[in-house]
Design a protein around this motif. Structure first.
Motif, PDB file in Angstrom:
ATOM      1  N   GLY A 171       0.802  -1.213   0.000  1.00 11.07           N
ATOM      2  CA  GLY A 171       0.000   0.000   0.000  1.00 11.07           C
ATOM      3  C   GLY A 171       0.831   1.256   0.000  1.00 11.07           C
ATOM      4  N   ARG A 172       2.073   1.147  -0.467  1.00 13.62           N
ATOM      5  CA  ARG A 172       2.967   2.302  -0.526  1.00 13.62           C
ATOM      6  C   ARG A 172       3.659   2.355  -1.884  1.00 13.62           C
ATOM      7  NH1 ARG A 172       6.221   3.002   5.205  1.00 13.62           N
ATOM      8  NH2 ARG A 172       4.391   3.153   6.545  1.00 13.62           N
ATOM      9  N   GLU A 173       3.995   3.567  -2.288  1.00 16.26           N
ATOM     10  CA  GLU A 173       4.702   3.748  -3.549  1.00 16.26           C
ATOM     11  C   GLU A 173       6.198   3.552  -3.350  1.00 16.26           C
ATOM     12  OE1 GLU A 173       3.468   4.376  -6.558  1.00 16.26           O
ATOM     13  OE2 GLU A 173       1.375   4.503  -5.910  1.00 16.26           O
ATOM     14  N   ILE A 174       6.851   2.987  -4.344  1.00 14.09           N
ATOM     15  CA  ILE A 174       8.311   2.951  -4.377  1.00 14.09           C
ATOM     16  C   ILE A 174       8.711   3.109  -5.840  1.00 14.09           C
ATOM     17  CG2 ILE A 174       8.377   0.402  -4.502  1.00 14.09           C
ATOM     18  CD1 ILE A 174      11.086   0.613  -2.958  1.00 14.09           C
ATOM     19  N   ASP A 175       9.511   4.113  -6.139  1.00 14.23           N
ATOM     20  CA  ASP A 175       9.867   4.324  -7.538  1.00 14.23           C
ATOM     21  C   ASP A 175      10.931   3.318  -7.955  1.00 14.23           C
ATOM     22  OD1 ASP A 175      12.669   5.752  -7.436  1.00 14.23           O
ATOM     23  OD2 ASP A 175      11.436   6.774  -5.950  1.00 14.23           O
ATOM     24  N   GLU A 176      10.961   3.048  -9.254  1.00 14.89           N
ATOM     25  CA  GLU A 176      11.832   1.982  -9.769  1.00 14.89           C
ATOM     26  C   GLU A 176      13.309   2.277  -9.552  1.00 14.89           C
ATOM     27  OE1 GLU A 176      10.658   0.923 -13.787  1.00 14.89           O
ATOM     28  OE2 GLU A 176       8.552   1.300 -13.277  1.00 14.89           O
ATOM     29  N   SER A 177      13.701   3.545  -9.616  1.00 13.02           N
ATOM     30  CA  SER A 177      15.118   3.868  -9.417  1.00 13.02           C
ATOM     31  C   SER A 177      15.549   3.593  -7.978  1.00 13.02           C
ATOM     32  CB  SER A 177      15.381   5.334  -9.775  1.00 13.02           C
ATOM     33  OG  SER A 177      14.638   6.204  -8.936  1.00 13.02           O
ATOM     34  N   THR A 178      14.661   3.894  -7.017  1.00  9.79           N
ATOM     35  CA  THR A 178      14.965   3.608  -5.610  1.00  9.79           C
ATOM     36  C   THR A 178      15.070   2.099  -5.393  1.00  9.79           C
ATOM     37  OG1 THR A 178      13.841   5.607  -4.839  1.00  9.79           O
ATOM     38  CG2 THR A 178      14.150   3.831  -3.234  1.00  9.79           C
ATOM     39  N   LEU A 179      14.138   1.363  -5.983  1.00  9.10           N
ATOM     40  CA  LEU A 179      14.159  -0.092  -5.849  1.00  9.10           C
ATOM     41  C   LEU A 179      15.420  -0.668  -6.475  1.00  9.10           C
ATOM     42  CD1 LEU A 179      12.776  -2.650  -4.915  1.00  9.10           C
ATOM     43  CD2 LEU A 179      11.434  -2.652  -7.030  1.00  9.10           C
ATOM     44  N   ARG A 180      15.800  -0.136  -7.634  1.00  4.24           N
ATOM     45  CA  ARG A 180      17.025  -0.603  -8.302  1.00  4.24           C
ATOM     46  C   ARG A 180      18.239  -0.339  -7.418  1.00  4.24           C
ATOM     47  NH1 ARG A 180      18.872  -4.084 -11.976  1.00  4.24           N
ATOM     48  NH2 ARG A 180      17.355  -3.456 -13.578  1.00  4.24           N
ATOM     49  N   ASP A 181      18.286   0.834  -6.761  1.00  5.42           N
ATOM     50  CA  ASP A 181      19.403   1.152  -5.861  1.00  5.42           C
ATOM     51  C   ASP A 181      19.465   0.153  -4.707  1.00  5.42           C
ATOM     52  OD1 ASP A 181      20.106   3.322  -7.379  1.00  5.42           O
ATOM     53  OD2 ASP A 181      19.088   4.799  -6.101  1.00  5.42           O
TER      54      ASP A 181
END
Length: 208
Positions: free
Chosen positions: A119-129
């Motif tokens: 139920g939370r957003e996580i952007d792909e660049s943050t996830l990739r990091d």
């Protein structure tokens, strides 16, 4: 025959009101303490080591470290991250790394799963990091999850296992190594085999 062993017992030594970071407001809480007991004929008799303790919001069911009770929204702009969100990200990342290769499509899928499950957003660049950091640090998922064991309620443990399952099923089926990892995730979170099987079976059952 004498039957003895150990098992974790959860108690609630404290209740009250606190500012829940997820609810962004005042809510009732319960302080949960998990302690291992020596059992004789399945009856807990002797308290042993403390496995951990956590604060559970009785409204949203998020769980936090006890330090959250000192949380002051007026002086701290960043909410404490719910413990199970950390577990969700950890299992997703390790499931992605199971085959040694993580492409952009898998990262996008994982971000969508995190949004849906947590139920939370996580952007792909943050996830990739975070994936790169886990890969370079050779993080031990088992140790990470065992450390969280005393700070997660059943809802949090099931959420982490569900996230791992959805990532494993992103290509339409689970491979043997992914099935093994799913079982290890549940076990390291302190879930019984029956509990793990029940959660996975419910996800595999067709929706009527």
């Amino acid at each position: 025959m004498i039957i003895f062993g150990t098992r974790g017992i959860t108690t609630t030594p404290q209740r009250g009101d606190f500012h829940c970071p997820s609810c962004a407001g005042k809510q009732h809480y319960a302080l949960k303490r998990v302690r291992r007991f020596f059992t004789l004929y399945f009856i807990p008799l002797i308290p042993l080591d403390k496995l951990g303790e956590y604060v559970e919001c009785l409204s949203c069911k998020d769980t936090y470290k006890p330090g959250v009770l000192d949380y002051d929204p007026a002086h701290n702009a960043l909410a404490l991250e719910a413990e199970y969100h950390r577990a969700v990200k950890s299992v997703m990342i390790h499931m992605l790394l199971a085959d040694g290769v993580v492409d952009d499509a898998e990262v996008k899928t994982a971000a969508n799963i995190y949004r849906s499950v947590a139920g939370r957003e996580i952007d792909e660049s943050t996830l990739r990091d975070e994936i790169d950091a886990a890969q370079s640090s050779a993080e031990d998922l088992g140790a990470t999850l065992r450390a969280l064991q005393g700070g997660l309620n059943n809802e949090g443990k099931e959420l982490a296992l569900k996230a791992a399952f959805y990532v494993a099923m992103a290509d339409g089926e689970t491979q043997p190594q992914e099935q093994t990892l799913l079982a290890e995730v549940g076990a390291n979170l302190g879930m019984s085999e029956a509990h793990i099987h029940g959660v996975i079976s419910s996800l595999q059952s067709p929706v009527n």
